[in-house]
Design a protein around this motif. Sequence first.
Motif, PDB file in Angstrom:
ATOM      1  N   ALA A  37       0.870  -1.176   0.000  1.00  0.00           N
ATOM      2  CA  ALA A  37       0.000   0.000   0.000  1.00  0.00           C
ATOM      3  C   ALA A  37       0.905   1.224   0.000  1.00  0.00           C
ATOM      4  CB  ALA A  37      -0.918  -0.002   1.217  1.00  0.00           C
ATOM      5  N   PRO A  38       1.587   1.475  -1.128  1.00  0.00           N
ATOM      6  CA  PRO A  38       2.593   2.538  -1.169  1.00  0.00           C
ATOM      7  C   PRO A  38       2.017   3.924  -0.914  1.00  0.00           C
ATOM      8  CG  PRO A  38       2.134   1.707  -3.370  1.00  0.00           C
ATOM      9  CD  PRO A  38       1.451   0.792  -2.422  1.00  0.00           C
ATOM     10  N   ARG A  39       2.836   4.753  -0.303  1.00  0.00           N
ATOM     11  CA  ARG A  39       2.463   6.136   0.003  1.00  0.00           C
ATOM     12  C   ARG A  39       2.257   6.963  -1.257  1.00  0.00           C
ATOM     13  NH1 ARG A  39       1.270  10.394  -0.204  1.00  0.00           N
ATOM     14  NH2 ARG A  39       1.652  12.255   1.041  1.00  0.00           N
ATOM     15  N   ALA A  40       3.030   6.661  -2.292  1.00  0.00           N
ATOM     16  CA  ALA A  40       2.956   7.446  -3.527  1.00  0.00           C
ATOM     17  C   ALA A  40       3.545   6.648  -4.675  1.00  0.00           C
ATOM     18  CB  ALA A  40       3.717   8.768  -3.378  1.00  0.00           C
ATOM     19  N   MET A  41       3.192   7.057  -5.882  1.00  0.00           N
ATOM     20  CA  MET A  41       3.850   6.559  -7.087  1.00  0.00           C
ATOM     21  C   MET A  41       4.842   7.620  -7.533  1.00  0.00           C
ATOM     22  SD  MET A  41       2.270   5.658 -10.836  1.00  0.00           S
ATOM     23  CE  MET A  41       3.267   4.728 -12.009  1.00  0.00           C
ATOM     24  N   VAL A  42       6.031   7.177  -7.935  1.00  0.00           N
ATOM     25  CA  VAL A  42       7.023   8.090  -8.502  1.00  0.00           C
ATOM     26  C   VAL A  42       7.361   7.628  -9.906  1.00  0.00           C
ATOM     27  CG1 VAL A  42       9.313   9.114  -8.296  1.00  0.00           C
ATOM     28  CG2 VAL A  42       7.990   8.617  -6.234  1.00  0.00           C
ATOM     29  N   ILE A  43       7.235   8.541 -10.861  1.00  0.00           N
ATOM     30  CA  ILE A  43       7.647   8.268 -12.238  1.00  0.00           C
ATOM     31  C   ILE A  43       8.947   9.017 -12.455  1.00  0.00           C
ATOM     32  CG2 ILE A  43       7.024   8.463 -14.675  1.00  0.00           C
ATOM     33  CD1 ILE A  43       4.061   8.539 -13.706  1.00  0.00           C
ATOM     34  N   GLY A  44      10.040   8.262 -12.538  1.00  0.00           N
ATOM     35  CA  GLY A  44      11.357   8.866 -12.626  1.00  0.00           C
ATOM     36  C   GLY A  44      12.126   8.380 -13.834  1.00  0.00           C
ATOM     37  N   CYS A  45      13.325   8.896 -13.982  1.00  0.00           N
ATOM     38  CA  CYS A  45      14.211   8.490 -15.071  1.00  0.00           C
ATOM     39  C   CYS A  45      15.006   7.259 -14.637  1.00  0.00           C
ATOM     40  CB  CYS A  45      15.157   9.641 -15.417  1.00  0.00           C
ATOM     41  SG  CYS A  45      16.282   9.285 -16.799  1.00  0.00           S
ATOM     42  N   ILE A  89       1.031   2.900 -14.429  1.00  0.00           N
ATOM     43  CA  ILE A  89       0.120   3.958 -13.981  1.00  0.00           C
ATOM     44  C   ILE A  89      -1.255   3.370 -13.690  1.00  0.00           C
ATOM     45  CG2 ILE A  89      -1.115   6.042 -14.741  1.00  0.00           C
ATOM     46  CD1 ILE A  89       1.480   6.733 -16.346  1.00  0.00           C
ATOM     47  N   GLU A  90      -1.738   2.539 -14.587  1.00  0.00           N
ATOM     48  CA  GLU A  90      -3.055   1.935 -14.409  1.00  0.00           C
ATOM     49  C   GLU A  90      -3.109   1.114 -13.119  1.00  0.00           C
ATOM     50  OE1 GLU A  90      -6.172  -0.185 -17.377  1.00  0.00           O
ATOM     51  OE2 GLU A  90      -4.205  -1.157 -17.247  1.00  0.00           O
ATOM     52  N   ASP A  95      -5.589  -0.133  -8.856  1.00  0.00           N
ATOM     53  CA  ASP A  95      -5.474  -1.247  -7.913  1.00  0.00           C
ATOM     54  C   ASP A  95      -4.878  -0.828  -6.570  1.00  0.00           C
ATOM     55  OD1 ASP A  95      -5.986  -4.044  -9.500  1.00  0.00           O
ATOM     56  OD2 ASP A  95      -5.198  -2.517 -10.832  1.00  0.00           O
ATOM     57  N   LEU A  96      -3.800  -0.048  -6.618  1.00  0.00           N
ATOM     58  CA  LEU A  96      -3.144   0.356  -5.374  1.00  0.00           C
ATOM     59  C   LEU A  96      -3.755   1.611  -4.770  1.00  0.00           C
ATOM     60  CD1 LEU A  96       0.599  -0.289  -6.302  1.00  0.00           C
ATOM     61  CD2 LEU A  96      -0.987  -1.793  -5.083  1.00  0.00           C
ATOM     62  N   LEU A  97      -4.523   2.361  -5.560  1.00  0.00           N
ATOM     63  CA  LEU A  97      -5.193   3.576  -5.080  1.00  0.00           C
ATOM     64  C   LEU A  97      -4.216   4.555  -4.435  1.00  0.00           C
ATOM     65  CD1 LEU A  97      -8.395   1.954  -3.528  1.00  0.00           C
ATOM     66  CD2 LEU A  97      -8.138   2.946  -5.817  1.00  0.00           C
ATOM     67  N   ALA A 179     -10.408  11.172 -13.318  1.00  0.00           N
ATOM     68  CA  ALA A 179     -11.601  11.060 -12.490  1.00  0.00           C
ATOM     69  C   ALA A 179     -11.244  11.125 -11.009  1.00  0.00           C
ATOM     70  CB  ALA A 179     -12.332   9.754 -12.807  1.00  0.00           C
ATOM     71  N   ARG A 180     -10.146  10.492 -10.632  1.00  0.00           N
ATOM     72  CA  ARG A 180      -9.727  10.531  -9.231  1.00  0.00           C
ATOM     73  C   ARG A 180      -9.176  11.892  -8.852  1.00  0.00           C
ATOM     74  NH1 ARG A 180      -5.931   6.404  -6.855  1.00  0.00           N
ATOM     75  NH2 ARG A 180      -6.493   7.718  -5.087  1.00  0.00           N
ATOM     76  N   VAL A 181      -8.469  12.549  -9.780  1.00  0.00           N
ATOM     77  CA  VAL A 181      -7.983  13.908  -9.508  1.00  0.00           C
ATOM     78  C   VAL A 181      -9.173  14.847  -9.309  1.00  0.00           C
ATOM     79  CG1 VAL A 181      -6.766  15.897 -10.489  1.00  0.00           C
ATOM     80  CG2 VAL A 181      -5.782  13.600 -10.703  1.00  0.00           C
ATOM     81  N   ASP A 182     -10.150  14.749 -10.190  1.00  0.00           N
ATOM     82  CA  ASP A 182     -11.339  15.603 -10.091  1.00  0.00           C
ATOM     83  C   ASP A 182     -12.109  15.345  -8.799  1.00  0.00           C
ATOM     84  OD1 ASP A 182     -10.704  16.719 -12.523  1.00  0.00           O
ATOM     85  OD2 ASP A 182     -12.145  15.514 -13.671  1.00  0.00           O
ATOM     86  N   ALA A 183     -12.064  14.108  -8.330  1.00  0.00           N
ATOM     87  CA  ALA A 183     -12.773  13.755  -7.098  1.00  0.00           C
ATOM     88  C   ALA A 183     -11.998  14.151  -5.848  1.00  0.00           C
ATOM     89  CB  ALA A 183     -13.065  12.256  -7.081  1.00  0.00           C
ATOM     90  N   GLY A 184     -10.726  14.543  -6.036  1.00  0.00           N
ATOM     91  CA  GLY A 184      -9.918  14.955  -4.892  1.00  0.00           C
ATOM     92  C   GLY A 184      -9.236  13.825  -4.157  1.00  0.00           C
ATOM     93  N   SER A 185      -9.248  12.619  -4.727  1.00  0.00           N
ATOM     94  CA  SER A 185      -8.612  11.478  -4.063  1.00  0.00           C
ATOM     95  C   SER A 185      -7.201  11.184  -4.578  1.00  0.00           C
ATOM     96  CB  SER A 185      -9.484  10.226  -4.232  1.00  0.00           C
ATOM     97  OG  SER A 185      -9.618   9.889  -5.606  1.00  0.00           O
TER      98      SER A 185
END
Length: 218
Positions: A37-45, A89-90, A95-97, A179-185
């Motif tokens: 249940a990660p705190r965040a996703m990081v997209i890095g190089c 990303i998907e 899945d991980l929310l 949709a999740r950004v718009d919902a504030g989650s």
Amino acid sequence: MTTSFPPDLIDGYRRYSGERLPEERRRLAQLARLGQAPRAMVIGCCDSRAAPETVFSTGPGELFVVRNVANIVPPYAPDEFHHSTSAAIEFAVRDLLVPDIIVLGHSLCGGIAAYLKGRENEEIRGEFIGPWIDLLRGSRAEAEQIDSAMASEDMQRAVEEVVVRRSLANLLTFPFLKARVDAGSLALHGAHFGIATGELRVMNPKTGTFEKVSEQAG
């Protein structure tokens, strides 16, 4: 042909198992039992000098990380081809929310340097790198809107920042993510790490500019 495993990496594992593993063993057992249940996703190089887990001083299970050349998020484009970054990303969003996604750029990015040199450059004639770098098309023009006469080293950093902003914009082309950004989650963030200095700058969401993070605790 099979060769022996790199001995320096074996030595590194032995240091890990002797020093860090005893402290992390309980956490790893918990992650194995309960899942992640990660705190965040990081997209890095994928640059070896800019590891998100090192930059943010995180341990097992804290970050869901995807790395590619030049930390590019391609636009949403579902088809029958293979999309590693989009698949990650998907999974992170559906899945991980994850509550946060961070696009982490960095200085001295080789992919962006190759883009600035042009496709005729030998570095980006490969079967896969060239088409991938083509996703950066137009980034220089965006940077030049700020200052068309900037020095080459300033242009490099300006394009690195443009790529972070464009990747954030491309994230919003994924309907399930928007949709999740718009919902504030779900919140999106941009950051840039300086390899030579160790300086982290985060993007101001209102201005799009990058501001230095204080090294002192708040």
